[in-house]
Design an enzyme around this catalytic site. Structure first.
Site, mmCIF file in Angstrom:
data_model
loop_
_atom_site.group_PDB
_atom_site.id
_atom_site.type_symbol
_atom_site.label_atom_id
_atom_site.label_comp_id
_atom_site.label_asym_id
_atom_site.label_seq_id
_atom_site.Cartn_x
_atom_site.Cartn_y
_atom_site.Cartn_z
ATOM 1 N N LYS A 39 8.808 -11.941 -9.518
ATOM 2 C CA LYS A 39 9.190 -12.191 -8.147
ATOM 3 C C LYS A 39 8.359 -12.640 -7.074
ATOM 4 O O LYS A 39 8.348 -13.452 -6.406
ATOM 5 C CB LYS A 39 10.040 -10.671 -7.470
ATOM 6 N N ARG A 116 15.723 -2.213 -0.135
ATOM 7 C CA ARG A 116 15.355 -1.903 -1.452
ATOM 8 C C ARG A 116 16.613 -0.727 -1.807
ATOM 9 O O ARG A 116 16.676 -0.194 -2.789
ATOM 10 C CB ARG A 116 14.190 -1.322 -1.710
ATOM 11 N N ARG A 155 -0.558 -7.896 -15.622
ATOM 12 C CA ARG A 155 -0.653 -8.337 -14.420
ATOM 13 C C ARG A 155 -1.899 -8.091 -13.791
ATOM 14 O O ARG A 155 -2.481 -6.976 -13.728
ATOM 15 C CB ARG A 155 0.588 -8.053 -13.584
ATOM 16 N N ARG A 188 -3.259 -3.604 -9.759
ATOM 17 C CA ARG A 188 -2.586 -2.619 -8.852
ATOM 18 C C ARG A 188 -2.283 -1.428 -9.166
ATOM 19 O O ARG A 188 -2.029 -1.074 -10.586
ATOM 20 C CB ARG A 188 -1.296 -3.371 -8.355
ATOM 21 N N ARG A 199 8.662 3.367 -11.082
ATOM 22 C CA ARG A 199 9.125 2.226 -10.269
ATOM 23 C C ARG A 199 10.362 1.660 -10.929
ATOM 24 O O ARG A 199 11.516 1.117 -10.475
ATOM 25 C CB ARG A 199 8.112 1.059 -10.329
HETATM 26 P P1 AMP Z 1 6.394 -3.871 -4.192
HETATM 27 O O1 AMP Z 1 5.044 -4.661 -4.043
HETATM 28 O O2 AMP Z 1 7.527 -4.557 -3.372
HETATM 29 O O3 AMP Z 1 6.558 -3.714 -5.827
HETATM 30 O O4 AMP Z 1 6.376 -2.522 -3.671
HETATM 31 C C1 AMP Z 1 5.147 -1.695 -4.019
HETATM 32 C C2 AMP Z 1 5.433 -0.045 -3.678
HETATM 33 O O5 AMP Z 1 5.627 -0.071 -2.051
HETATM 34 C C3 AMP Z 1 7.035 0.341 -4.149
HETATM 35 O O6 AMP Z 1 6.646 0.943 -5.471
HETATM 36 C C4 AMP Z 1 7.493 1.502 -3.239
HETATM 37 O O7 AMP Z 1 6.505 2.551 -3.364
HETATM 38 C C5 AMP Z 1 6.733 0.752 -1.712
HETATM 39 N N1 AMP Z 1 7.811 0.022 -1.117
HETATM 40 C C6 AMP Z 1 7.803 -1.334 -0.805
HETATM 41 N N2 AMP Z 1 9.021 -1.731 -0.461
HETATM 42 C C7 AMP Z 1 9.859 -0.582 -0.164
HETATM 43 C C8 AMP Z 1 11.122 -0.527 0.346
HETATM 44 N N3 AMP Z 1 11.586 -1.447 1.014
HETATM 45 N N4 AMP Z 1 11.600 0.719 0.355
HETATM 46 C C9 AMP Z 1 10.904 1.849 -0.124
HETATM 47 N N5 AMP Z 1 9.621 1.608 -0.770
HETATM 48 C C10 AMP Z 1 9.134 0.644 -0.852
#
Ligand code: AMP
Length: 258
Positions: A39, A116, A155, A188, A199
Site C-alpha cells: 500500500k 480503518r 521491509r 519500523r 496488526r
Molecule cells: P500504518 O502505517 O497505517 O500501518 O499505521 C501504523 C499504526 O498506526 C497502526 O498499526 C495503528 O497503531 C496506528 N494507526 C494508523 N492509522 C490508524 C487509524 N486510522 N486508526 C487506528 N489506528 C491507526
C-alpha cells in the site's frame, strides 16, 4: 505529474493547507489494504502520477517521534501504535478533523490508513459531507496472508523521507541507505513479528468490514496486489479512470440517523 505535496498542515495539525488551483483533475481517494500488501509503495506512485497529497495517519502518529513537543493526543496515539494496537476511534477522528483543511485542498488527497474501522468510515463520511467533498473511489489492495508475512519481514523505511524498500525484492542501491535522499533505512518498530501479528488481527477484525461498507456505496475498487509495483499502478490507474468516467458515482453516504 509532480505536485507540491506539502504535508506540513497534516503533520503539524494547524490546518495550514494553502488552497491553490491545479490545472488537472483532482482525485479524492481512500486506500485500503492489510499491512505488507504494498500500500505504501502504491501510495507514493499514485501521488506522483495523480499529484494529490498523501495523508497517512500512520505517518502522522510516527511523526510524534521526531517532534520536539508532540501534543498529548499525538503522544497517546503513538503509545497505542507502539503496542501494535489500533489507536482509539475518538482520538483518530479528532486528529483528522483538526486537519480538515487537508481534505479541502484543490489538489485532492489520498487517505491512507484512515478510515480503518466502520465508525471511522462513518465519521469520515460525515466530515466529507460537511466539507462538501465527494470520494472518487476506495482502492482496496488484497493478498494472501503467507505472502504478506514474507513481505513484511524484509521491509525497511527511510527515516527521513519515508520511502519504502524490501531487502530482497526492492533493495536500495547502497545498503541501508535511501536512494532518494541518502537517509538511513530502518525497520519500523511496528514491523516487529509480535507487533505484525497484532496488526493482522486488528486488520481482519476492524478494517475488512470496510470493504463491504464501500462496496455497498458503489465506490470500491478491488485489486489483487500480486504483481510488480508498476503493473499494479497501471491496473489501479486503469480501474480508477474507468470508475471516474461512470456518470453516476455514489458520494460518501452520511451515517443514517435514528
Ligand atoms: P500504518 O502505517 O497505517 O500501518 O499505521 C501504523 C499504526 O498506526 C497502526 O498499526 C495503528 O497503531 C496506528 N494507526 C494508523 N492509522 C490508524 C487509524 N486510522 N486508526 C487506528 N489506528 C491507526
Amino acid at each position: 505529474m509532480d505536485a507540491p505535496h506539502d504535508r506540513r498542515g497534516w503533520f503539524r495539525g494547524d490546518s495550514d493547507c494553502t488552497p491553490m488551483s491545479f490545472p488537472r483533475r483532482a482525485y479524492r481517494l481512500v486506500l485500503l489494504g492489510p499491512p505488507g500488501v504494498g500500500k505504501g509503495t502504491q501510495a507514493q506512485l499514485l501521488c506522483r502520477h495523480l499529484g494529490m497529497c498523501h495523508l497517512a495517519t500512520g505517518d502522522l502518529f510516527r511523526s510524534a517521534q521526531c517532534q520536539a513537543n508532540p501534543s498529548p493526543a499525538l503522544r497517546a496515539a503513538r503509545e497505542h501504535m507502539r503496542r501494535g494496537e489500533l489507536v482509539p476511534d475518538d482520538l483518530v477522528i479528532a486528529m483528522v478533523r483538526e486537519r480538515h483543511a487537508c481534505l479541502r485542498c484543490d489538489g485532492g488527497f489520498l487517505l491512507d490508513g484512515f478510515p480503518r474501522t466502520v465508525p471511522q468510515a462513518e465519521a469520515c463520511d460525515e466530515l466529507l459531507t460537511e466539507l462538501g467533498v465527494t470520494l472518487d473511489g476506495v482502492i482496496s489492495y488484497e493478498l494472501p496472508v503467507e505472502q504478506i508475512v514474507d513481505r513484511l519481514s524484509g521491509r525497511r523505511v527511510c527515516s527521513r523521507c519515508q520511502a519504502t524498500y524490501h531487502m530482497s525484492v526492492r533493495p536500495p542501491r547502497v545498503e541501508m541507505q535511501c536512494d532518494r535522499c541518502s537517509g538511513e533505512l530502518c525497520q519500523r518498530e511496528d514491523d516487529r513479528p509480535e507487533v505484525i501479528r497484532n496488526r493482522m488481527r486488528a486488520y481482519a477484525a476492524s478494517t475488512e468490514p470496510l470493504i463491504a461498507y464501500y462496496r455497498e456505496r458503489g465506490i470500491l475498487i478491488s485489486i489483487t496486489a500480486d504483481d510488480t509495483p508498476e503493473a499494479i499502478l497501471e491496473q489501479t490507474l486503469h480501474l480508477l479512470h474507468e470508475q471516474a468516467a461512470r456518470p453516476a458515482r455514489v458520494a460518501a453516504v452520511p451515517k443514517a440517523r435514528a
